[in-house]
Design a protein around this motif. Structure first.
Motif, PDB file in Angstrom:
ATOM      1  N   GLU A  88       0.949  -0.979  -0.112  1.00 29.01           N
ATOM      2  CA  GLU A  88      -0.066   0.047  -0.021  1.00 29.01           C
ATOM      3  C   GLU A  88       0.908   1.113   0.109  1.00 29.01           C
ATOM      4  N   ALA A  89       2.049   1.167   0.795  1.00 34.12           N
ATOM      5  CA  ALA A  89       2.740   2.461   0.744  1.00 34.12           C
ATOM      6  C   ALA A  89       3.401   2.571  -0.593  1.00 34.12           C
ATOM      7  N   ARG A  90       3.750   1.557  -1.291  1.00 34.78           N
ATOM      8  CA  ARG A  90       4.452   1.642  -2.529  1.00 34.78           C
ATOM      9  C   ARG A  90       3.201   2.169  -3.737  1.00 34.78           C
ATOM     10  N   LYS A  91       2.240   1.570  -3.525  1.00 35.79           N
ATOM     11  CA  LYS A  91       1.123   2.004  -4.272  1.00 35.79           C
ATOM     12  C   LYS A  91       0.962   3.770  -4.140  1.00 35.79           C
ATOM     13  N   ALA A  92       0.906   3.970  -2.942  1.00 39.30           N
ATOM     14  CA  ALA A  92       0.630   5.477  -2.493  1.00 39.30           C
ATOM     15  C   ALA A  92       1.983   6.439  -3.049  1.00 39.30           C
ATOM     16  N   ARG A  93       2.886   5.787  -2.995  1.00 47.20           N
ATOM     17  CA  ARG A  93       4.173   6.528  -3.763  1.00 47.20           C
ATOM     18  C   ARG A  93       3.956   6.640  -5.317  1.00 47.20           C
ATOM     19  N   LEU A  94       3.868   5.274  -5.687  1.00 49.25           N
ATOM     20  CA  LEU A  94       3.411   5.417  -7.139  1.00 49.25           C
ATOM     21  C   LEU A  94       2.433   6.314  -7.617  1.00 49.25           C
ATOM     22  N   ASP A  95       1.442   6.345  -6.920  1.00 50.40           N
ATOM     23  CA  ASP A  95       0.228   7.246  -7.087  1.00 50.40           C
ATOM     24  C   ASP A  95       0.597   8.880  -7.098  1.00 50.40           C
TER      25      ASP A  95
END
Length: 188
Positions: free
Chosen positions: A35-42
């Motif tokens: 989720e943290a990586r998804k948030a950073r990717l977003d």
């Protein structure tokens, strides 16, 4: 028998609970990392989109500036007079009208392209001046006379774009012969 069974059950329960807690902790950590990586990717995608929008705005502003610059370099009266000359020559002398259209296109293309560099060879500027003068010659006929004397060594010198053309454009306005009125007095 009952007490031993209970003891084994608690040991089994606690060991299972430890495994479940470890699995839960690992899964929660993995989920949190994903989720943290998804948030950073977003966030990176949003930033990229923002940068692309800013670049697009800059590109549009640069294009508007180029067109505004072109408008200041190509006098509207010159453009209208050239179009009127072309219009008048279409039926009378189509080949001459076509040459004027080509010269006008060359001038417009040069005006857009010359923004890429701050200095250009004198020979390029003189070639554009020739196109400008050929258009003016079609308008004024034999009333427009000119001569260019340029030493061969000077043609490679660098000059700002439109510098010579601007001087040539201003020259006819300031070197007209005075007209004579019926009273015989010169009129400017």
């Amino acid at each position: 028998w009952g007490v031993g069974f209970r003891f084994d059950f608690l040991a089994f329960y606690w060991s299972g609970l430890r495994v479940a807690l470890i699995i839960s902790l690992v899964m929660t950590t993995i989920f949190w990392i994903v989720e943290a990586r998804k948030a950073r990717l977003d966030a990176a995608r949003l930033e990229l989109r923002r940068v692309e929008l800013v670049k697009e705005q800059h590109r549009r502003l640069a294009e508007q500036a180029r067109l505004a610059s072109l408008e200041t370099r190509i006098r509207p009266h010159f453009l209208f007079n050239t179009l009127n000359t072309i219009s008048a020559l279409i039926m009378e002398d189509p080949k001459a009208a076509e040459k004027i259209v080509q010269s006008l296109a060359t001038l417009l293309r040069y005006s857009l392209d010359s923004q890429q560099s701050s200095l250009i060879p004198l020979q390029d500027e003189l070639r554009i001046v020739e196109h400008y003068l050929s258009i003016e010659r079609a308008r004024f006929g034999d009333r427009l006379r000119y001569r260019m004397d340029v030493q061969n060594e000077a043609t490679d010198c660098l000059v700002p774009p439109h510098s010579i053309q601007t001087l040539v454009e201003l020259q006819p306005r300031h070197s007209r012969r005075p007209r004579v009125r019926r009273t015989g007095r010169p009129r400017h």
